[in-house]
Enzyme design. Structure first.
Site, PDB file in Angstrom:
ATOM      1  N   LYS A 174       0.843  -1.201   0.000  1.00  0.00           N
ATOM      2  CA  LYS A 174       0.000   0.000   0.000  1.00  0.00           C
ATOM      3  C   LYS A 174       0.877   1.248   0.000  1.00  0.00           C
ATOM      4  CE  LYS A 174      -3.969  -1.674   2.687  1.00  0.00           C
ATOM      5  NZ  LYS A 174      -5.032  -1.486   1.700  1.00  0.00           N
ATOM      6  N   ARG A 186     -10.434 -11.386   1.843  1.00  0.00           N
ATOM      7  CA  ARG A 186     -11.292 -12.431   1.258  1.00  0.00           C
ATOM      8  C   ARG A 186     -10.587 -13.778   1.238  1.00  0.00           C
ATOM      9  NH1 ARG A 186     -11.795  -8.980  -4.168  1.00  0.00           N
ATOM     10  NH2 ARG A 186     -11.493  -7.360  -2.609  1.00  0.00           N
TER      11      ARG A 186
HETATM   12  N1  BES Z   1      -8.049  -3.658   4.379  1.00  0.00           N
HETATM   13  C1  BES Z   1      -8.290  -3.183   3.080  1.00  0.00           C
HETATM   14  C2  BES Z   1      -9.606  -2.418   2.937  1.00  0.00           C
HETATM   15  C3  BES Z   1      -9.758  -1.151   3.738  1.00  0.00           C
HETATM   16  C4  BES Z   1      -9.645   0.082   3.137  1.00  0.00           C
HETATM   17  C5  BES Z   1     -10.093  -1.200   5.075  1.00  0.00           C
HETATM   18  C6  BES Z   1      -9.831   1.234   3.857  1.00  0.00           C
HETATM   19  C7  BES Z   1     -10.271  -0.037   5.813  1.00  0.00           C
HETATM   20  C8  BES Z   1     -10.147   1.178   5.210  1.00  0.00           C
HETATM   21  C9  BES Z   1      -8.354  -4.354   2.094  1.00  0.00           C
HETATM   22  O1  BES Z   1      -7.610  -5.473   2.434  1.00  0.00           O
HETATM   23  C10 BES Z   1      -7.815  -3.856   0.811  1.00  0.00           C
HETATM   24  O2  BES Z   1      -6.694  -3.452   0.765  1.00  0.00           O
HETATM   25  N2  BES Z   1      -8.649  -3.870  -0.220  1.00  0.00           N
HETATM   26  C11 BES Z   1      -8.275  -3.412  -1.509  1.00  0.00           C
HETATM   27  C12 BES Z   1      -8.798  -4.409  -2.500  1.00  0.00           C
HETATM   28  C13 BES Z   1      -8.272  -4.228  -3.880  1.00  0.00           C
HETATM   29  C14 BES Z   1      -6.798  -4.557  -3.946  1.00  0.00           C
HETATM   30  C15 BES Z   1      -9.054  -5.131  -4.810  1.00  0.00           C
HETATM   31  C16 BES Z   1      -8.933  -2.055  -1.730  1.00  0.00           C
HETATM   32  O3  BES Z   1     -10.047  -1.851  -1.270  1.00  0.00           O
HETATM   33  O4  BES Z   1      -8.292  -1.199  -2.334  1.00  0.00           O
HETATM   34 ZN    ZN Z   2      -5.550  -5.307   1.821  1.00  0.00          ZN
END
Ligand code: BES
Ligand code: ZN
Ligand code: ZN
Length: 499
Positions: free
Chosen positions: A280, A354
């Site tokens: 990230k 997931r």
């Molecule tokens: N933990 C994150 C989602 C999240 C975002 C939680 C903001 C709390 C606040 C999740 O694991 C994630 O990173 N999701 C990605 C998915 C994508 C790579 C398909 C996202 O939402 O960007």
């Molecule tokens: Zn994630």
């Protein structure tokens, strides 16, 4: 904060702070406020008007009685407009009462009967008021060398009733409100604790502690070797990049009266989500200790479950893992095999929730519950869709969805249903495996929900994406301040209690 109900007359009460309500736009005071005003020869209402006090929801007005009443001060709490009043206003009002009491250094507070004059259920009002007072007073400052000195804490709160018939229901309301607030604060603590301390082992320890010494709750822990035996490829795959090994925890609550009915609660438990090799950006990582927020809701609920005492068996299932990049980490393009045998091509290691939930959900279904509810900080896309204060709900079963939505409404949690749109399943097709772990650029909350649906074959199921509300950078309302909100605890317990 000790909260009780007793029979008595509000005007003769000796207390630091006597709380009465007022309605916005009313031309005169009513109920106990009117009684108090009369004893003060109308001085209270006159002062309120002179100072242009409007009685909007949660607005407070403090009046010193100067010895005319046994109470030192009267606090008027605004309830908003009469036709808009609902239990949520009482929850907000409760939080403002607690902070006003602190502000004027009141150690004892007496509240008039709440609800009766607005045609609301007095027990539900007492419950909401207690939730507001306790949750509004929540602080997380254990990591500060010198926490800010708080003004005097409120010691004793008494809710007065004039009708003895109300004593019992109000007492029940106070008890339930206290439990729901305690569970919520537990979840807040778990989320607010930095990920360096709240790692997978720590989460496992918390679960064990909840079960310890509680005859109604048992706790089973699966370590890495056990997960390998079970074929939990998703949990293992996400966990393999971290120095902290992955786990799965299964808590079981058994009600006093034996029953075949059961519900499974599943919570995402990524103690820190760096994104893994699909790292990230720094800014998005700042708050990723929140990523075990789903499991915090499950543990928070379990921490008070035997006292809330629902009449169904409850399974709590979490898979604590840390999502880290390293030489051992799962790579984009790797294929993982879930516990139910389905294979998944990992194209983005940041869509890890997931992958852990696919195993946790398969495991949950093996317990043969009548319903499965999962809570997960699953997608940024859900936050884009619904904003930071609304939970997204997806479900394969309308009746269950309605029950959860109604429990959320009662507990003052904001939830909105999104579709499990079948035609979007094509976005999850992989050329090499049964599924891939990301959909297209759009509708990310929905494709995440559809992905999970592959691992719930026959059970009524609700998926709650709490990525928005679980943690907030700014105050949301009077009883949900900056930081972890404890999202889900109150709605889960309200739902379970209703069964
Ligand atoms: N933990 C994150 C989602 C999240 C975002 C939680 C903001 C709390 C606040 C999740 O694991 C994630 O990173 N999701 C990605 C998915 C994508 C790579 C398909 C996202 O939402 O960007
Ligand atoms: Zn994630
Ligand atoms: Zn995540």
């Amino acid at each position: 904060m000790n909260i009780e109900v007793s029979k008595g007359l509000i005007v003769t009460e000796q207390t630091d702070l006597l709380v009465v309500t007022a309605l916005e736009g009313a031309t005169k005071l009513s109920g106990t406020a009117a009684e108090v005003n009369e004893l003060l020869d109308g001085a209270l209402f006159e002062a309120m008007n002179e100072d242009q006090y409007k009685a909007s929801v949660g607005a407070t007005y403090v009046f010193r009685t100067g010895g005319v009443l046994p109470a030192k001060r009267v606090l008027v709490i605004g309830m908003g407009k009469k036709k808009e009043i609902d239990v949520e206003h009482v929850r907000v009002a409760g939080a403002h009462v607690a902070s006003a009491a602190k502000r004027v250094g009141a150690e004892t507070v007496v509240l008039g009967p709440i609800g009766t004059e607005f045609d609301l259920d007095p027990a539900a009002c007492a419950q909401a008021c207690v939730e507001g007072m306790m949750l509004g007073s929540y602080r997380f400052d254990g990591y500060k060398k010198a926490p800010e000195k708080e003004p005097t804490e409120v010691q004793d709160v008494r809710i007065l009733v004039d009708d003895g018939k109300l004593t019992r229901p109000i007492k029940k309301g106070i008890e339930l409100g206290t439990l729901l607030a305690r569970g919520t604060m537990m979840a807040r603590d778990l989320v607010n604790t930095p990920a360096g301390d709240m790692h997978p082992e720590a989460l496992v320890k918390m679960a064990k502690e909840i079960a310890k010494g509680n005859p109604r709750i048992s706790c089973k822990v699966y370590d890495k070797a056990a997960l390998e035996k079970m074929g939990a490829g998703g949990i293992l795959g996400v966990g393999q990049g971290s120095d902290h090994p992955p786990y799965m925890v299964h808590l079981t609550y058994t009600p006093e009266k034996a029953t075949k009915k059961s519900v499974a609660l599943v919570g995402k438990a990524v103690t820190f989500d760096s994104g893994g090799l699909s790292l990230k950006p720094a800014q998005y990582m700042e708050t990723m200790k929140v990523d075990m927020g789903g499991s915090a809701a499950v543990l928070g609920a379990f921490s008070v479950l035997s006292e809330v005492a629902p009449k169904v068996k409850v399974h709590g299932i979490i898979a604590p893992v840390e999502n880290m990049p390293s030489g051992k980490a799962v790579r984009p393009g790797d294929v993982l095999t879930a516990m139910n045998g389905k294979t998944v091509e990992v194209l983005n290691t940041d869509a890890e929730g997931r992958l852990t939930l696919m195993d946790a959900l398969s495991y949950a279904e093996k317990q043969e519950p009548q319903a499965i509810i999962d809570l997960a900080t699953l997608t940024g896309a859900c936050v884009v869709a619904l904003g930071e204060e609304i939970t997204g709900l997806m479900s394969n079963n309308d009746a269950l969805a309605e029950k959860v939505l109604s429990a959320a409404k009662q507990s003052g949690e904001n939830v909105w249903r999104l579709p499990l749109e079948k035609s979007y399943n094509k976005l999850l097709k992989s050329p090499v495996a049964d599924l891939k772990n990301i959909g297209g650029r759009y509708g990310g909350a929905l494709t995440a929900g559809l992905f999970l649906q592959n691992f719930v074959e026959k059970t009524p199921w609700v998926h709650l994406d709490i990525a928005g509300p679980a943690f907030s950078e700014r105050d949301v309302n009077a009883y949900t301040k900056r930081g972890a909100a404890g999202t889900g605890v109150r709605m889960l317990l309200t739902y379970l209690k209703s069964l």
